[in-house]
Every structure is written in structure tokens, then in C-alpha cells.
Design a protein around this motif. Structure first.
Motif, PDB file in Angstrom:
ATOM      1  N   UNK A 115       0.805  -1.220   0.000  1.00 17.10           N
ATOM      2  CA  UNK A 115       0.000   0.000   0.000  1.00 17.10           C
ATOM      3  C   UNK A 115       0.838   1.270   0.000  1.00 17.10           C
ATOM      4  N   UNK A 116       2.150   1.134   0.117  1.00 16.62           N
ATOM      5  CA  UNK A 116       3.010   2.314   0.216  1.00 16.62           C
ATOM      6  C   UNK A 116       3.710   2.668  -1.087  1.00 16.62           C
TER       7      UNK A 116
ATOM      8  N   UNK B 236      17.411   7.031  -0.197  1.00 22.50           N
ATOM      9  CA  UNK B 236      16.076   7.621  -0.071  1.00 22.50           C
ATOM     10  C   UNK B 236      15.453   7.123   1.225  1.00 22.50           C
ATOM     11  N   UNK B 237      15.225   8.062   2.146  1.00 18.39           N
ATOM     12  CA  UNK B 237      14.728   7.692   3.475  1.00 18.39           C
ATOM     13  C   UNK B 237      13.596   8.588   3.974  1.00 18.39           C
ATOM     14  N   UNK B 238      13.532   9.823   3.439  1.00 16.52           N
ATOM     15  CA  UNK B 238      12.626  10.820   4.015  1.00 16.52           C
ATOM     16  C   UNK B 238      12.345  11.910   2.992  1.00 16.52           C
TER      17      UNK B 238
ATOM     18  N   UNK C  46      17.320  -0.648   0.977  1.00 20.21           N
ATOM     19  CA  UNK C  46      17.411  -1.404   2.227  1.00 20.21           C
ATOM     20  C   UNK C  46      16.217  -1.245   3.162  1.00 20.21           C
ATOM     21  N   UNK C  47      15.679  -0.021   3.339  1.00 23.99           N
ATOM     22  CA  UNK C  47      14.521   0.078   4.244  1.00 23.99           C
ATOM     23  C   UNK C  47      13.183  -0.181   3.561  1.00 23.99           C
ATOM     24  N   UNK C  48      13.192  -0.945   2.469  1.00 23.97           N
ATOM     25  CA  UNK C  48      11.959  -1.164   1.714  1.00 23.97           C
ATOM     26  C   UNK C  48      10.937  -2.003   2.476  1.00 23.97           C
TER      27      UNK C  48
ATOM     28  N   UNK D  51       9.331   4.418   6.959  1.00 23.00           N
ATOM     29  CA  UNK D  51      10.156   5.074   5.952  1.00 23.00           C
ATOM     30  C   UNK D  51       9.364   5.254   4.662  1.00 23.00           C
ATOM     31  N   UNK D  52       8.697   4.199   4.227  1.00 23.78           N
ATOM     32  CA  UNK D  52       7.937   4.273   2.981  1.00 23.78           C
ATOM     33  C   UNK D  52       6.817   5.296   3.058  1.00 23.78           C
ATOM     34  N   UNK D  53       6.170   5.386   4.208  1.00 24.82           N
ATOM     35  CA  UNK D  53       5.102   6.370   4.372  1.00 24.82           C
ATOM     36  C   UNK D  53       5.649   7.788   4.254  1.00 24.82           C
TER      37      UNK D  53
END
Length: 250
Positions: free
Chosen positions: A25-26, A203-205, A224-226, A231-233
Motif C-alpha cells: 500500500x506504500x 532515499x529515506x525521508x 534497504x529500508x523497503x 520510511x515508505x510512508x
């Protein structure tokens, strides 16, 4: 190409259908894989598993694996893709045909820098051979599916904007750029090609996403933070806000 304009970047041995489903959903797209297709690429992946602390997808049949995992995302609210590695072009055609059956993107990996893969003719070795890389793109494009090429900046001897232009001319729909520490190259690539440019790395923020968008990227991807929904939000909100503001200004 996809909305929202945030993609999940492939992580070898981790990015499967369950990974995409967990945060579907993100994001607007999810690149599964990477997966090695031909014998040379699969042998290199086995060496990486044996000699390094890394995971790799090494199913008995990589094409069945692709079909099953893409089928598991047929009703997902994002567009799937599959990042593939091959030392020859014909396996890419077969993989692209599977992607076409699922309205998925085939992503040619010209990105990996592991010596084992490069020695096998994959990854950055392919990026350094633009003629061969363009042949892969044309081969995949003939199946009718959308074609992405994952590339990396800071590869010695590679003029990435020129390569991106050639990939566009060969039929690439997406250029997926790992910017490393050369974020400004994204602007040069965006100027050089009409392909959809996806920018990746760090890409984090809001700040890191907007930087790439201001350089001309059409979308960003998270590596990595996928699997981190927070993070995605943050990134999705930043991307949607940026494009909304751009639409008002225009």
C-alpha cells in the motif's frame, strides 16, 4: 508508468512476492529479484552465496520462480517488476515474455558490482558494453513488456547520460539509477533521455526524496529500508506533496 511514484528496489535473496505484499500500500511499483537466469549468472550467484555473507535467489527453475511470484502479485495495488541477470540476451527474452503475461516490468541488471557477476559478464560489465546492453533492451522490448535498466553512477569509463540516451533509443522505458555519491548525475540523465527516470540510493525521508525529484527524476526507489512502512510512508507523502505542488505551479 506507476503511481504513487515510489518503487521498492530489488534486494538479492530478499525481494520476493511476500516482501512486496507486506508493504504494497506504500508503493506504486516493486522490483523483485535480482535473479540469475543463465548458467554463468547462476554459477556466479552460487559463488556469492558460498564465499560472501549474501543471499541469492537460486530456485531450480528461475522462470517458474518468476511466473509464480508475479502471479502472486496479479491483484496487488502496485506494478511488479523483476530484476534479472544474464550473461546472454536470449534468457532475457524468455524472462521478459513472462513479465509481459503479468503486465510486469522486466529490469535488466547492469548494476551489480560483485566480481563474480562481473566476471560472468553481468552487472557493471554489461554497463561498460553499451552495444550489448542495448541488444538486451531490444530483445526484451520485442516481447511487448515495459523494460527498465538498473544502472549505477561512478563506474569507470561509462558516460552514463550518453548510455541512458542509447538505452532510450533501444526501447528502454525506465532508467533506474543508483546515484551512489553522485546525485547530480540524475539531472544529466533526465536531460539526456525521455525514459522514465527512477532515482535510488539513500532515499529515506522528505529531504532525500525531494533532492532527486528536483534533479529531474520522475520517481524514487527505496532499497534497504523497503520493508520499513514508516520510511515508505514518509517518502510517499513527500513524493505526492512534491508532485501536487508542481502541478499547481504549472
Amino acid at each position: 508508468m506507476f503511481t504513487p511514484r515510489i518503487a521498492l528496489a530489488s534486494l538479492s535473496g530478499e525481494s520476493d512476492a511476500a516482501w512486496a505484499r507486506a508493504v504494497e500500500d506504500h508503493a506504486g511499483a516493486a522490483f523483485l529479484g535480482g535473479i540469475a537466469l543463465d548458467d554463468a549468472a547462476r554459477d556466479a550467484a552460487r559463488e556469492i552465496v558460498r564465499d560472501r555473507d549474501r543471499n541469492e535467489f537460486l530456485p531450480t527453475d528461475p522462470y517458474v520462480f518468476m511466473d509464480e511470484h508475479l502471479a502472486a502479485l496479479d491483484d496487488a495495488p502496485l506494478r511488479p517488476g523483476f530484476n534479472v541477470r544474464s550473461s546472454t540476451a536470449e534468457p532475457v527474452r524468455r524472462a521478459a515474455a513472462i513479465c509481459a503475461d503479468h503486465d510486469a516490468v522486466i529490469e535488466i541488471n547492469a548494476h551489480c558490482r560483485q566480481a563474480e557477476l562481473c566476471d560472468a559478464g553481468c552487472g557493471q560489465t554489461l554497463l561498460r558494453d553499451a552495444d550489448r546492453l542495448c541488444r538486451y533492451v531490444r530483445t526484451a522490448s520485442e516481447t511487448g513488456t515495459a523494460v527498465s535498466v538498473k544502472v549505477r553512477t561512478e563506474v569507470a569509463g561509462v558516460d552514463l547520460p550518453t548510455t541512458a540516451r542509447r538505452l532510450d533509443e533501444a526501447g528502454a522505458d525506465i532508467v533506474h539509477v543508483d546515484a551512489m555519491d553522485s546525485e547530480g548525475v540524475v539531472a544529466d540523465i533526465a536531460d539526456a533521455t525521455d525514459a522514465f527516470v527512477v532515482a535510488n540510493n539513500g532515499v529515506r525521508d522528505r529531504e532525500t526524496a525531494v533532492e532527486y525529484l528536483e534533479y529531474g527524476a520522475d520517481a524514487v526507489s527505496v532499497g534497504r529500508p523497503s520493508d520499513d512502512s514508516e520510511v515508505l510512508s514518509r517518502v510517499r507523502t513527500a513524493v505526492e506533496d512534491w508532485f501536487s505542488a508542481s502541478a499547481v505551479q504549472s
